[in-house]
Design a protein around this motif. Structure first.
Motif, PDB file in Angstrom:
ATOM      1  N   ALA A  52     -11.968 -28.010   5.965  1.00 53.46           N
ATOM      2  CA  ALA A  52     -12.700 -28.506   7.123  1.00 53.46           C
ATOM      3  C   ALA A  52     -11.833 -28.325   8.359  1.00 53.46           C
ATOM      4  N   PRO A  53     -12.421 -28.082   9.526  1.00 52.90           N
ATOM      5  CA  PRO A  53     -11.617 -27.915  10.737  1.00 52.90           C
ATOM      6  C   PRO A  53     -10.697 -29.109  10.981  1.00 52.90           C
ATOM      7  N   ILE A  68     -22.555 -32.665   5.476  1.00 52.55           N
ATOM      8  CA  ILE A  68     -23.545 -32.555   6.546  1.00 52.55           C
ATOM      9  C   ILE A  68     -23.105 -31.526   7.584  1.00 52.55           C
ATOM     10  N   ASP A  69     -23.964 -30.555   7.790  1.00 55.58           N
ATOM     11  CA  ASP A  69     -23.751 -29.546   8.826  1.00 55.58           C
ATOM     12  C   ASP A  69     -24.475 -30.010  10.089  1.00 55.58           C
ATOM     13  N   TRP A  94     -19.663 -32.497   9.604  1.00 58.64           N
ATOM     14  CA  TRP A  94     -19.175 -31.592  10.645  1.00 58.64           C
ATOM     15  C   TRP A  94     -19.840 -32.046  11.938  1.00 58.64           C
ATOM     16  N   GLY A  95     -19.310 -33.122  12.465  1.00 57.05           N
ATOM     17  CA  GLY A  95     -19.886 -33.770  13.634  1.00 57.05           C
ATOM     18  C   GLY A  95     -19.379 -35.198  13.734  1.00 57.05           C
ATOM     19  N   LEU A  96     -20.226 -36.090  14.263  1.00 57.66           N
ATOM     20  CA  LEU A  96     -19.821 -37.453  14.583  1.00 57.66           C
ATOM     21  C   LEU A  96     -20.694 -38.477  13.855  1.00 57.66           C
ATOM     22  N   HIS A  97     -20.173 -39.712  13.776  1.00 55.67           N
ATOM     23  CA  HIS A  97     -20.924 -40.830  13.228  1.00 55.67           C
ATOM     24  C   HIS A  97     -21.054 -41.920  14.291  1.00 55.67           C
ATOM     25  N   ARG A 107     -23.065 -25.244   6.665  1.00 54.43           N
ATOM     26  CA  ARG A 107     -21.926 -24.634   7.357  1.00 54.43           C
ATOM     27  C   ARG A 107     -20.938 -25.751   7.703  1.00 54.43           C
ATOM     28  N   PHE A 108     -19.669 -25.427   7.572  1.00 54.75           N
ATOM     29  CA  PHE A 108     -18.639 -26.409   7.933  1.00 54.75           C
ATOM     30  C   PHE A 108     -17.495 -25.641   8.565  1.00 54.75           C
TER      31      PHE A 108
END
Length: 230
Positions: free
Chosen positions: A27-28, A71-72, A101-104, A142-143
């Motif tokens: 993961a990035p 989760i993409d 791959w994002g925010l919560h 995608r990640f």
């Protein structure tokens, strides 16, 4: 799977992937656990987010006990795509963790729930868009530069998250355990006064490299039985 991963780390698994020629998929940088110390290991349950929670609910209907929801959300920084209700529903479906791959958002509630969540961080705004859904919505995620499917395992700890092909997992984890044993023995010997340079015959490496510039330290470690790079 979490028990097998228990005394390992993502750096050890990454080194093992290098050793057995499994492509590295991480993961990035910046993807981390909401609650420090959380560790995750399980089969990937991929899903792509388009602005509505319905795709998550559909994915939960396919979940198997211990799956990790991947989760993409395109790495977006302008919206949080999951909150407490989605995570509670994931837990009810048997999902063991979520990697985003994002925010919560809903951070205090997520801490109270306690289910491992890995993401870029928190953000108060939910999605206000509704994009067209792709045919692969529940097949792959995608990640960063990587594509994750249900044929992958997800491993995560305080150093980050890795994706490993399930069919190579036993080989990778067995190799990671071997590397761990070697490194712990090297650490013990350093503590006893034997430097890593002595353990790895570093002067011999320098002499060989001088005679053959193509001779690498990784080749040398494999010849001498050491471990530090992989």
């Amino acid at each position: 799977m979490l028990k097998i991963f228990d005394d390992l780390s993502t750096p050890l698994v990454a080194d093992a992937c290098l050793r057995v020629d499994v492509p590295l998929r991480a993961a990035p940088a910046g993807i981390g656990a909401l609650i420090p110390g959380h560790r995750i290991a399980g089969r990937a349950l991929p899903v792509r987010h388009y602005g509505s929670v319905d795709v998550f609910l559909e994915a939960f209907g396919r979940a198997r006990q211990g799956d990790v929801l991947v989760i993409d959300n395109g790495g977006r920084s302008d919206e949080a795509c999951i909150g407490d209700l989605a995570v509670l529903e994931a837990e009810a479906a048997g999902v063991a963790a979520l990697v985003v791959w994002g925010l919560h958002r809903d951070t205090p509630e997520l801490v109270e729930v306690g289910l491992p969540v890995f993401s870029y961080g928190n953000h108060p705004l939910g999605p206000v868009r509704l994009d067209e859904r792709e045919p692969e919505a529940l097949a792959t995620a995608r990640f960063g530069p990587h594509l994750v499917s249900g044929e992958d395992l997800v491993l995560g700890d305080e150093d980050g998250v890795l994706f490993v092909p399930a069919e190579r997992a036993e080989e990778v984890l067995t190799t990671a355990h071997a590397i761990r044993r070697t490194e712990r023995e090297q650490a013990r010997r350093i503590g006893a006064g034997e430097t890593l340079r002595d353990q790895t015959s570093f002067d011999d490496y320098l002499a060989r490299r001088s005679a053959d510039p193509s001779y690498t330290f990784r080749q040398h470690l494999r010849r001498t039985g050491g471990a530090i790079e992989e």
